[in-house]
Design an enzyme around this catalytic site. Structure first.
Site, short mmCIF file in Angstrom:
data_model
loop_
_atom_site.label_atom_id
_atom_site.label_comp_id
_atom_site.label_asym_id
_atom_site.label_seq_id
_atom_site.Cartn_x
_atom_site.Cartn_y
_atom_site.Cartn_z
N CYS A 48 2.78 -4.86 7.02
CA CYS A 48 2.48 -4.58 5.61
C CYS A 48 3.68 -3.92 4.93
O CYS A 48 4.58 -3.41 5.60
CB CYS A 48 1.25 -3.69 5.48
SG CYS A 48 -0.29 -4.52 5.93
N HIS A 51 0.82 -1.21 0.00
CA HIS A 51 0.00 0.00 0.00
C HIS A 51 0.86 1.26 0.00
O HIS A 51 2.07 1.22 0.22
CB HIS A 51 -0.96 0.01 1.20
CG HIS A 51 -0.28 0.07 2.54
ND1 HIS A 51 0.07 1.24 3.16
CD2 HIS A 51 0.09 -0.92 3.40
CE1 HIS A 51 0.63 1.00 4.33
NE2 HIS A 51 0.66 -0.31 4.50
#
Length: 578
Positions: free
Chosen positions: A489, A470
């Site tokens: 992440c 992301h």
């Protein structure tokens, strides 16, 4: 040789003189039974000598010796006349049986022409990221020198048989180490997989026996990936200038501070920075400061993780890191997809490959050592424009629950909200947070927008860890050298290039007559308008998140920080005594 003694009866000149006939009979039975039992438990070593006067008869004698050794297996061990054991005896049984146990590497007291090249390859095993002592090199050379230098020794068929088997055992071990590496468990090793005995071991033995160059055969069994080959090309320059001295390895964190301090003193002396009185805190701190300044570390005089890491990062340790990295390549699929995304955590880098061409690369931010990014193989399935963020349970428990207990308005200050199991927003002030310790029966979300932790775009892929690629609302962090900062992440600096590549790939592979509801302009327009959209990726792009602590970077060998200590664990497990 086995012996049986009665230690406590030697004082009698003839013990049977004082025994009655029945006692004599019982003693005889005990002696026969016990000696027989002891003899059965003794392992019979092969003969050390079998002299053959006529060289024309040597092959037959060596053949019989090899056959006897490989057929006489006790406790799953094949033992030569000097007690040396063979690692790959089952593979050798298969290979020699196919050739009626005839010698492979000698013929009538002369070496076959492939032997010098094979021994040279073993001697230079470091150029392949291998350790030559794993292949009985010293033992083989001792045997070869005896057979070459002494005409009497040359008539001993046992020595020729031992040499033949040791060379074959070394070749089988090298083949497996180059093909499969040393990090795989025994249960799936080629050593135990009988289906590979013909399809892999025998076929490559036969190539070398038939005259194919040793280097060519052994290069072909290794990964053919471009990055693997580049990394191998870096080895020679490193090995040629490598410091081969042995240094004290510091285990950190430590349990015994006094023992660690003694080790540290020894290691600093090896680094030509002796500490005269390690118990003197001022003298110790001053020496540590000098070392930190020399190595470009934060100068605080403290013996911390950075100092210990630097002291342990010797050339020998770097070589082991190189060996681990090469073996990790061998655990990849033999052929990678035509197009794929490659994330290497220690280098904080993402690369997009298309038909062996590097399309682009990007800096990334990955998980902290306490919340490491998982290693995985997957594929990008969909893209979310202006995503919301549902906070994982682990982050709620560790970071947010303590904040809610202190102040129910904790979430509002972070632009987050609380949802019940129906997806309805509820007021955090109406919850008794003190009764929760390990989790909460609610969802915490952060709405989409420029302040969202995921930024303006998220790339989803199937995985059991709830991680994804992301954007971020903290883009300034990409300028940091150390970028293990997330909860797991992977934050991508060049997220727009990645999104455009995925969308263009869908467009190029679109079946005739079909249409797409999106293109690269769509993404730009949606982001400009701050509109939330979900794009299902029609042609899923494979994704590899890996952990490779060194690589060939612009022609030079580059080592990265072992951010999660993964390589340290592997080195201690597989290469500690190398």
């Amino acid at each position: 040789m086995c012996e049986f003694r009665f230690e406590n009866i030697t004082s009698c000149n003839n013990i049977t003189d004082i025994m009655n006939p029945l006692s004599k009979l019982l003693l005889s039975f005990l002696l026969i039974t016990t000696v027989g039992t002891v003899a059965c438990k003794c392992k019979k070593l092969p003969p050390k000598e079998n002299i053959v006067i006529n060289p024309n008869e040597m092959n037959v004698a060596v053949q019989q010796q090899i056959k006897n050794l490989l057929e006489d297996v006790t406790d799953s061990i094949v033992q030569l006349s000097d007690s040396t054991t063979l690692n790959y005896y089952q593979v050798l049984q298969h290979i020699y049986a196919k050739n009626d146990y005839a010698p492979i590497w000698s013929n009538k007291e002369k070496w076959q022409p492939q032997v010098p090249a094979l021994l040279r390859y073993i001697d230079q095993a470091a150029l392949q990221g291998l350790f030559k002592n794993d292949y009985s090199f010293t033992k083989i050379m001792q045997l070869k020198n005896r057979l070459d230098a002494d005409s009497v020794q040359r008539t001993n068929a046992v020595l020729w048989a031992n040499a033949d088997l040791l060379i074959s055992d070394a070749l089988a071990t090298i083949l497996k180490d180059l093909k499969q590496g040393r990090l795989v468990p025994d249960s799936i090793s080629y050593k135990k997989d009988t289906s590979t005995y013909t399809s892999f071991f025998l076929i490559n033995f036969n190539k070398i026996i038939a005259g194919s160059p040793v280097d060519t055969v052994l290069a072909y069994v290794q990964p053919q990936l471009a990055d693997y080959k580049l990394l191998k090309n870096s080895i020679k320059q490193f090995v040629d200038s490598m410091d081969t001295k042995s240094y004290t390895f510091l285990n950190y964190p430590y349990k015994d501070s006094l023992a660690f301090l003694q080790q540290f003193k020894k290691r600093m002396a090896e680094a030509n920075m002796p500490i005269a009185t390690p118990t003197d805190s001022t003298a110790l701190a001053n020496t540590v400061k000098k070392y930190q300044q020399l190595k470009g570390l934060t100068v605080d005089g403290k013996i911390g993780n950075a100092v210990v890491k630097q002291l342990n990062l010797t050339d020998a340790y770097k070589f082991k890191t190189l060996a681990v990295t090469l073996d990790k390549y061998k655990m990849l699929p033999e052929k990678l997809p035509t197009k794929y995304i490659w994330v290497n955590l220690p280098s904080y880098n993402l690369k997009v490959w298309d038909t062996d061409t590097l399309v682009f690369e990007s800096k990334v931010i990955c998980g902290k050592p306490t919340t490491p990014t998982p290693l995985l193989n997957s594929a990008i399935t969909d893209i979310i424009i202006y995503p919301t963020w549902t906070v994982p349970t682990s982050i709620i428990t560790k970071d947010m629950l303590p904040g809610l207990k202190r102040n129910p308005n904790y979430l509002a200050r972070k632009g987050m909200y609380l949802l019940n199991n129906k997806g309805e927003r509820i007021n955090p002030e109406n919850i008794n947070w003190s009764k929760y310790t390990k989790g909460i029966p609610y969802l915490i979300q952060q709405g989409s927008g420029d302040d969202n932790a995921l930024g303006v775009i998220k790339f989803n892929f199937s995985n059991p860890f709830s991680v994804y690629l992301h954007d971020t609302n903290q883009r300034y962090l990409f300028k940091n050298g150390m970028r293990s900062l997330s909860h797991g992440c992977v934050r991508v600096q060049e997220w727009q290039k990645l999104a455009n590549y995925i969308v263009r790939n869908d467009s190029m592979l679109l079946p005739k007559g079909d249409t797409l509801r999106y293109n690269t302009d769509s993404i730009s327009n949606w982001i400009a308008a701050k509109q939330k959209h979900r794009i299902d990726v029609k042609n899923k792009i494979p994704l590899f998140i890996k952990y490779f602590s060194c690589e060939n970077l612009k022609g030079s060998l580059k080592f990265y920080d072992d951010i999660y200590g993964e390589d340290k664990k592997l080195i201690q497990k597989y290469f500690a005594n190398k």
